[in-house]
Design a protein around this motif. Structure first.
Motif, PDB file in Angstrom:
ATOM      1  N   TYR A 195      41.065  44.960  32.184  1.00  0.00           N
ATOM      2  CA  TYR A 195      39.954  44.116  31.759  1.00  0.00           C
ATOM      3  C   TYR A 195      39.785  42.960  32.730  1.00  0.00           C
ATOM      4  CZ  TYR A 195      40.014  46.247  27.079  1.00  0.00           C
ATOM      5  OH  TYR A 195      39.949  47.111  26.012  1.00  0.00           O
TER       6      TYR A 195
ATOM      7  N   GLU B 133      35.796  39.575  30.527  1.00  0.00           N
ATOM      8  CA  GLU B 133      35.693  40.554  29.436  1.00  0.00           C
ATOM      9  C   GLU B 133      36.675  40.241  28.317  1.00  0.00           C
ATOM     10  OE1 GLU B 133      34.581  44.935  31.067  1.00  0.00           O
ATOM     11  OE2 GLU B 133      36.447  44.099  31.843  1.00  0.00           O
ATOM     12  N   LEU B 134      37.922  40.007  28.719  1.00  0.00           N
ATOM     13  CA  LEU B 134      38.965  39.777  27.719  1.00  0.00           C
ATOM     14  C   LEU B 134      38.718  38.459  26.983  1.00  0.00           C
ATOM     15  CD1 LEU B 134      41.378  41.514  26.885  1.00  0.00           C
ATOM     16  CD2 LEU B 134      42.828  40.047  28.295  1.00  0.00           C
TER      17      LEU B 134
ATOM     18  N   ASP C  61      38.698  46.423  23.394  1.00  0.00           N
ATOM     19  CA  ASP C  61      37.763  47.391  22.830  1.00  0.00           C
ATOM     20  C   ASP C  61      38.283  47.963  21.509  1.00  0.00           C
ATOM     21  OD1 ASP C  61      36.194  47.014  25.036  1.00  0.00           O
ATOM     22  OD2 ASP C  61      36.815  48.852  26.051  1.00  0.00           O
TER      23      ASP C  61
END
Length: 313
Positions: A292, A296-297, A303
């Motif tokens: 990631y 994103e994280l 996810d």
């Protein structure tokens, strides 16, 4: 932050194990879990790389500090919490004996000191941490600062081995220390080979290989004879995966049943990947991982499909 103060915050490996985890309590498989792997925060490299002077200690590291702070903040927000956060080497850029080493170390320890106390840190030594050609003195410095340079620990029925891969690269100035790790490793692999662990996983800085076992020798991999020797040992013992850094790009491949995972850096990128971390989910049957970006994280977390594996019983 002084080394003494860091000792109060970090569970540093001592006696070839990590006291953050009780071996007696952790040897039993109790269901899926996950951990976070990072590599190469390497405070100081981004400035040094941009100026083409990577042999210096790197006299600026504000970018890496901010990126590592973002990594810590992203990890702290995760729910459920990861069992641990492993950093696969090159914690700082300044080599032993070069300027800025003490300052970079103190800044990294300060940033890592903000990690959730319930998420143990696991430190792996890299070439910038102990030197390209390590000596007893440089390894002792690492051990005093970050903990043992090689050790094992159990989490949830899984045996984890942390190795000093500089011994595989050039141990010409510390041959007795290399022999000691070799003997210890053979003992640990014997335990793994008995099949009493759900999985066995290795952490080291330098990858065995970047894409395939038969690739050419390179600065970023181990030489063919060494990689074959180590891969044969690992596969015979049933090691499922080796996680590494060093390449500053994502890469990897498989050899027989061994997954060689090369993760890009928290800090300086040498390819097209983003600053990031790898989420590794350990299930009863397999080891699933995904890289990631820090953004994103931070913004989306893990996810749903990956988190579902963690929560499955």
């Amino acid at each position: 932050m002084s080394t003494t103060e860091a000792a109060d915050i970090f569970h540093r490996a001592r006696g070839r194990t990590l006291d953050a985890f009780s071996a007696e309590k952790e040897k039993e498989w109790k269901g899926p879990f996950y951990f976070i792997q990072g590599a190469d925060p390497q405070l100081g490299l981004m400035k040094a790389w941009s100026t083409g002077n990577c042999d210096s200690g790197g006299d600026e590291w504000g970018q890496e500090v901010r990126l590592t702070e973002q990594a810590v903040q992203a990890i702290n927000k995760l729910n459920p919490k990861p069992r641990f956060f492993v950093l696969c080497g090159d914690l700082i850029h300044a080599m032993p004996g070069t300027p800025w080493r003490k300052e970079q170390t103190e800044d990294l320890q300060r940033v890592l000191g903000h990690i959730d106390r319930e998420i143990p840190l696991v430190f792996v030594s890299g070439n910038h941490d102990v030197g390209n050609v390590p000596t007893p003195e440089t390894i002792e410095e690492f051990c005093q600062t970050w903990g043992d340079d090689y050790f094992s620990f159990w989490v949830g029925g899984v045996l984890f081995l942390v190795l000093n891969s500089q011994f595989f690269y050039d141990a010409s100035r510390c041959q007795a220390l290399k022999r000691a790790q070799d003997q210890w490793l053979d003992q640990q692999l014997s335990i793994a080979g008995q099949g009493k662990c759900q999985h066995a996983i290795v952490f080291q800085h330098i990858p065995l290989f970047l894409q395939s076992m038969d690739e050419e020798d390179d600065y970023f991999n181990l030489t063919r004879p060494v990689r074959k020797e180590m891969a044969d040992k690992f596969t015979k013992a049933g090691i499922k995966a080796v996680f590494s850094g060093h390449y500053h790009r994502n890469s990897g491949g498989t050899h027989q049943n061994l997954d060689m995972v090369v993760s890009s850096a928290i800090g300086c990128q040498l390819g097209k990947d983003t600053h990031g971390l790898r989420v590794v989910v350990v299930t009863a049957e397999r080891i699933v991982h995904r890289y990631y970006s820090l953004d994103e994280l931070s913004e989306k977390g893990i996810d749903d499909d990956l988190m579902a594996l963690v929560k499955a019983n």
